[in-house]
Design an enzyme around this catalytic site. Sequence first.
Site, PDB file in Angstrom:
ATOM      1  N   ALA A 176     -11.519   4.963   2.133  1.00 10.85           N
ATOM      2  CA  ALA A 176     -12.927   4.580   1.974  1.00 10.85           C
ATOM      3  C   ALA A 176     -13.555   4.003   3.241  1.00 10.85           C
ATOM      4  CB  ALA A 176     -13.051   3.590   0.813  1.00 10.85           C
ATOM      5  N   SER A 177     -12.955   4.264   4.394  1.00  9.82           N
ATOM      6  CA  SER A 177     -13.581   3.802   5.637  1.00  9.82           C
ATOM      7  C   SER A 177     -14.886   4.553   5.883  1.00  9.82           C
ATOM      8  CB  SER A 177     -12.631   4.013   6.827  1.00  9.82           C
ATOM      9  OG  SER A 177     -11.726   2.935   6.922  1.00  9.82           O
ATOM     10  N   ILE A 222      -9.714  -0.008   3.164  1.00 10.71           N
ATOM     11  CA  ILE A 222     -10.242   0.218   4.514  1.00 10.71           C
ATOM     12  C   ILE A 222      -9.156  -0.053   5.556  1.00 10.71           C
ATOM     13  CG2 ILE A 222     -11.923  -0.644   6.212  1.00 10.71           C
ATOM     14  CD1 ILE A 222     -13.690  -1.338   3.669  1.00 10.71           C
ATOM     15  N   SER A 239      -8.897   2.684   8.592  1.00  8.85           N
ATOM     16  CA  SER A 239      -9.371   3.377   9.800  1.00  8.85           C
ATOM     17  C   SER A 239     -10.473   2.590  10.521  1.00  8.85           C
ATOM     18  CB  SER A 239      -9.882   4.772   9.441  1.00  8.85           C
ATOM     19  OG  SER A 239      -8.827   5.551   8.941  1.00  8.85           O
ATOM     20  N   ASP A 291       0.846  -1.194   0.000  1.00  5.65           N
ATOM     21  CA  ASP A 291       0.000   0.000   0.000  1.00  5.65           C
ATOM     22  C   ASP A 291       0.892   1.258   0.000  1.00  5.65           C
ATOM     23  OD1 ASP A 291      -2.436   1.369   0.187  1.00  5.65           O
ATOM     24  OD2 ASP A 291      -2.382   1.419   2.386  1.00  5.65           O
TER      25      ASP A 291
HETATM   26  P1  13P Z   1      -9.037   4.865   5.453  1.00  4.50           P
HETATM   27  O1  13P Z   1      -8.218   5.782   6.291  1.00  4.50           O
HETATM   28  O2  13P Z   1     -10.312   5.526   5.014  1.00  4.50           O
HETATM   29  O3  13P Z   1      -9.317   3.559   6.116  1.00  4.50           O
HETATM   30  O4  13P Z   1      -8.224   4.563   4.098  1.00  4.50           O
HETATM   31  C1  13P Z   1      -7.264   3.541   4.055  1.00  4.50           C
HETATM   32  C2  13P Z   1      -6.455   3.569   2.800  1.00  4.50           C
HETATM   33  O5  13P Z   1      -6.759   4.221   1.820  1.00  4.50           O
HETATM   34  C3  13P Z   1      -5.240   2.742   2.778  1.00  4.50           C
HETATM   35  O6  13P Z   1      -4.490   2.928   1.618  1.00  4.50           O
HETATM   36  O1  G3H Z   2      -3.323   5.047   3.540  1.00  9.40           O
HETATM   37  C1  G3H Z   2      -2.804   4.846   4.632  1.00  9.40           C
HETATM   38  C2  G3H Z   2      -3.153   3.630   5.419  1.00  9.40           C
HETATM   39  O2  G3H Z   2      -4.213   3.901   6.277  1.00  9.40           O
HETATM   40  C3  G3H Z   2      -1.954   3.086   6.122  1.00  9.40           C
HETATM   41  O3  G3H Z   2      -1.659   3.868   7.218  1.00  9.40           O
HETATM   42  O4  G3H Z   2       0.759   4.384   6.885  1.00  9.40           O
HETATM   43  O5  G3H Z   2      -0.308   4.539   9.167  1.00  9.40           O
HETATM   44  O6  G3H Z   2       0.099   2.310   8.114  1.00  9.40           O
HETATM   45  P1  G3H Z   2      -0.160   3.778   7.895  1.00  9.40           P
HETATM   46 ZN    ZN Z   3      -4.594   4.919   0.842  1.00  7.73          ZN
END
Ligand code: 13P
Ligand code: G3H
Ligand code: ZN
Length: 315
Positions: free
Chosen positions: A218-219, A260, A262, A87
């Site tokens: 998208a949370s 998702i 958060s 990610d």
């Molecule tokens: P949220 O903060 O809405 O869960 O998004 C997570 C996300 O986009 C991780 O790449």
């Molecule tokens: O888009 C970000 C994700 O919520 C990952 O968050 O970088 O704190 O692990 P993090």
């Molecule tokens: Zn993201």
Amino acid sequence: MGLVTSTEMFKKAYEGHYAIGAFNVNNMEIIQGIVEAAVEANSPVILQVSSGARKYANQIYLKKLVEAAIEDSKQRGNEIDIVLHLDHGDSFELCKDCIDSGFTSVMIDGSKLPFEENVALTRKVVEYAHAHGVVVEAELGKLAGVEDDVKVEEKDAMYTSPDEAVEFVKLTGCDSLAIAIGTSHGAYKFKGEPKLRIDILKEITDRLPGFPLVLHGASSVPQEFVSMCNEYGGNIPGARGVTEELLREAAKYGVCKINIDSDIRLAMTANIRKCFVESPEVFDPRTYLGEARRAVKDMVKHKIVDVLGSENKMQ
Ligand code: 13P
Ligand code: G3H
Ligand code: ZN
């Protein structure tokens, strides 16, 4: 099948107008909760690892835990398809490292760069990834919210331009594209009414028919968890997410991957806080982490069944 790329998954999701959940993983309980839910719902799933997760857990542990989850699902008689995804990769070297160590999908996030530099970086990652059988998600446009501890205000976010999206996909050969249509990272997404630029999404889909799009940030920020956190000693007033109705709508128009993170954090924290307040005598981590894991599982199952529509899509 076990560990797979997202190619077939996205093709089916696109045609079936549903989306695959991409959940961020940071430890064993999160991986177990997500995979148990997906196995019970007979749904494919994407497990994604951020740079922060790699720093926290060491990706060797996360990779082995994902392998263990696949083995466990096999032993339960339902081996589901799982994508192991990087990610928000921010460099070629990081993407290469993940590709070399067995990830089946990587994201190169050049969204903060000027268009031409984003194209060049993405193209370089695509060439290496495709030569190794790995797929690439790229990003165009700028989300508001918190990322890597940097806060982008709602007013400074930049929606993805449909013209640029068409050009970008053509020039880079990326396999999916994250777009900015009003979502944002974190638990404070909207000051007023939650809204998304579905008109921009529709235009991008019209111009890139059959091409899988990705929604970050998208949370839904379930108010049940926000209230629970606040009731049991937390302090997160005004947290608000993307409504489930908006996510269902996005899935109708080419959004095949919904990110998702958060909601996992909120589900775990709310339940751990409740456990600490209601049972102050507890000091066995298995008790409160067990509650957190159950909460992740229930939340993910609800998403799969009632929001994403990926239940029973394993056949
Ligand atoms: P949220 O903060 O809405 O869960 O998004 C997570 C996300 O986009 C991780 O790449
Ligand atoms: O888009 C970000 C994700 O919520 C990952 O968050 O970088 O704190 O692990 P993090
Ligand atoms: Zn993201």
